[in-house]
Structures are given as structure tokens and as C-alpha cells.
Design a protein around this motif. Structure first.
Motif, PDB file in Angstrom:
ATOM      1  N   GLU A 202      35.473  32.167  38.713  1.00  0.00           N
ATOM      2  CA  GLU A 202      36.732  32.649  38.158  1.00  0.00           C
ATOM      3  C   GLU A 202      36.585  33.011  36.681  1.00  0.00           C
ATOM      4  O   GLU A 202      37.108  34.027  36.233  1.00  0.00           O
ATOM      5  CB  GLU A 202      37.824  31.599  38.339  1.00  0.00           C
TER       6      GLU A 202
ATOM      7  N   LEU B 281      34.687  36.313  36.566  1.00  0.00           N
ATOM      8  CA  LEU B 281      35.554  37.424  36.962  1.00  0.00           C
ATOM      9  C   LEU B 281      36.532  37.767  35.849  1.00  0.00           C
ATOM     10  O   LEU B 281      36.832  38.947  35.622  1.00  0.00           O
ATOM     11  CB  LEU B 281      36.311  37.090  38.246  1.00  0.00           C
TER      12      LEU B 281
ATOM     13  N   GLN C 105      34.475  39.826  33.348  1.00  0.00           N
ATOM     14  CA  GLN C 105      34.076  41.164  33.794  1.00  0.00           C
ATOM     15  C   GLN C 105      35.263  42.066  34.124  1.00  0.00           C
ATOM     16  O   GLN C 105      35.178  43.278  33.955  1.00  0.00           O
ATOM     17  CB  GLN C 105      33.152  41.064  35.009  1.00  0.00           C
ATOM     18  N   TYR C 106      36.338  41.505  34.632  1.00  0.00           N
ATOM     19  CA  TYR C 106      37.503  42.287  35.041  1.00  0.00           C
ATOM     20  C   TYR C 106      38.758  41.694  34.403  1.00  0.00           C
ATOM     21  O   TYR C 106      39.600  41.116  35.095  1.00  0.00           O
ATOM     22  CB  TYR C 106      37.636  42.300  36.566  1.00  0.00           C
TER      23      TYR C 106
ATOM     24  N   TRP D 142      43.190  39.329  41.390  1.00  0.00           N
ATOM     25  CA  TRP D 142      42.463  39.183  42.641  1.00  0.00           C
ATOM     26  C   TRP D 142      42.890  37.898  43.334  1.00  0.00           C
ATOM     27  O   TRP D 142      43.532  37.032  42.747  1.00  0.00           O
ATOM     28  CB  TRP D 142      40.954  39.145  42.398  1.00  0.00           C
TER      29      TRP D 142
ATOM     30  N   VAL E 288      36.290  37.701  47.427  1.00  0.00           N
ATOM     31  CA  VAL E 288      37.294  38.137  46.457  1.00  0.00           C
ATOM     32  C   VAL E 288      37.870  39.470  46.917  1.00  0.00           C
ATOM     33  O   VAL E 288      37.140  40.384  47.287  1.00  0.00           O
ATOM     34  CB  VAL E 288      36.675  38.284  45.047  1.00  0.00           C
TER      35      VAL E 288
ATOM     36  N   TYR F 103      30.839  37.165  46.259  1.00  0.00           N
ATOM     37  CA  TYR F 103      30.078  36.940  45.040  1.00  0.00           C
ATOM     38  C   TYR F 103      29.346  35.611  45.100  1.00  0.00           C
ATOM     39  O   TYR F 103      29.832  34.640  45.677  1.00  0.00           O
ATOM     40  CB  TYR F 103      31.007  36.928  43.822  1.00  0.00           C
TER      41      TYR F 103
ATOM     42  N   LEU G  42      27.008  36.515  37.708  1.00  0.00           N
ATOM     43  CA  LEU G  42      27.768  36.847  38.903  1.00  0.00           C
ATOM     44  C   LEU G  42      27.104  38.016  39.626  1.00  0.00           C
ATOM     45  O   LEU G  42      26.829  39.050  39.022  1.00  0.00           O
ATOM     46  CB  LEU G  42      29.203  37.211  38.502  1.00  0.00           C
TER      47      LEU G  42
ATOM     48  N   GLU H 156      27.142  40.444  43.256  1.00  0.00           N
ATOM     49  CA  GLU H 156      27.839  40.828  44.472  1.00  0.00           C
ATOM     50  C   GLU H 156      26.887  40.602  45.637  1.00  0.00           C
ATOM     51  O   GLU H 156      25.832  41.207  45.735  1.00  0.00           O
ATOM     52  CB  GLU H 156      28.251  42.296  44.403  1.00  0.00           C
TER      53      GLU H 156
END
Length: 126
Positions: free
Chosen positions: A67, A70, A73-74, A79, A98, A110, A117, A119
Motif C-alpha cells: 500500500e 502504491l 507510484q500512483y 484502488w 489490485v 503485485y 513493487l 507487477e
């Protein structure tokens, strides 16, 4: 083969081997082989009791790390995470599913490798 089944098979083989050794030993040495069998039973029970708790604790810390990654990165996206502990089969390598709010038809899996992290898989949802 699942890791728990493998652990059970190894335990049963070791138990059978100790029983065979106990039968082949002289009477005064059998007591020590029975003590070894009892110690093996206690050790196996301890592993069976503590392993799920350790795995659940490791999975919770894994989810927190994912978390955080994420969020890095985003930062502007939302999500949902599928928190299924059995998503990835190896005992202490975890994956999390996710689904991003802006892309609801795609599921991403992930993993964390060396603190990064990655994918693991991407799947189109119907």
C-alpha cells in the motif's frame, strides 16, 4: 504439491523411520527412541500451530508495504485490494490483487522483490 502437504509427508516419513529404529534397538535404548518420537510430535504440533500465525503476520506487513509503494507510484489514483493470503502459492512469497478505480476491467497482481513493487500478473476482468 502444497507446502503444508509436503511438511506432513516429511513428518510421517520421519515418524515411521523412528518407529522402525525403535523396533530394531535393544530394550534399554528404545526408551530414547520413544523420547525422540515424542519430541518430533511436539515439534510438529508447534510448527502447525505457529506457522499460520507467522504467515498471517507476514502477510499483513506485506500489505502495508504494498500500500505504501502504491501510494508512492500512483498518488492520485484510488484502488481496491483483494487481501487473499492464498493468492500466491509459495509459503512466504505473497501477491496482492489490485483493481484501480479508473481501470475497473483489469486486475493487477503485485509482489514485492527486494523492496520494489513488481507487477506479477495482469488479467482482464469480464
Amino acid at each position: 504439491m502444497e507446502f503444508n502437504a509436503f511438511r506432513l509427508i516429511v513428518f510421517i516419513i520421519a515418524l515411521i523411520a523412528l518407529f522402525i529404529v525403535a523396533l530394531l534397538l535393544k530394550k534399554n535404548w528404545r526408551k530414547w527412541s520413544y523420547i525422540a518420537i515424542l519430541a518430533l510430535l511436539i515439534a510438529y504440533a508447534a510448527v502447525e500451530i505457529t506457522a499460520p500465525m507467522i504467515r498471517a503476520h507476514n502477510y499483513e506487513s506485506f500489505l502495508i508495504k504494498v500500500e505504501n509503494k502504491l501510494n508512492e507510484q500512483y498518488p492520485n489514483q484510488k484502488w481496491t485490494m483483494n487481501k487473499d493470503i492464498n493468492l500466491y502459492s509459495f509459503p512466504y512469497d505473497f501477491a496482492v490483487e489490485v483493481i484501480f478505480e479508473n481501470d475497473p476491467n483489469v486486475s493487477y497482481q503485485y509482489t514485492l522483490e527486494d523492496g520494489k513493487l513488481h507487477e506479477y500478473a495482469r488479467m482482464e476482468l469480464e
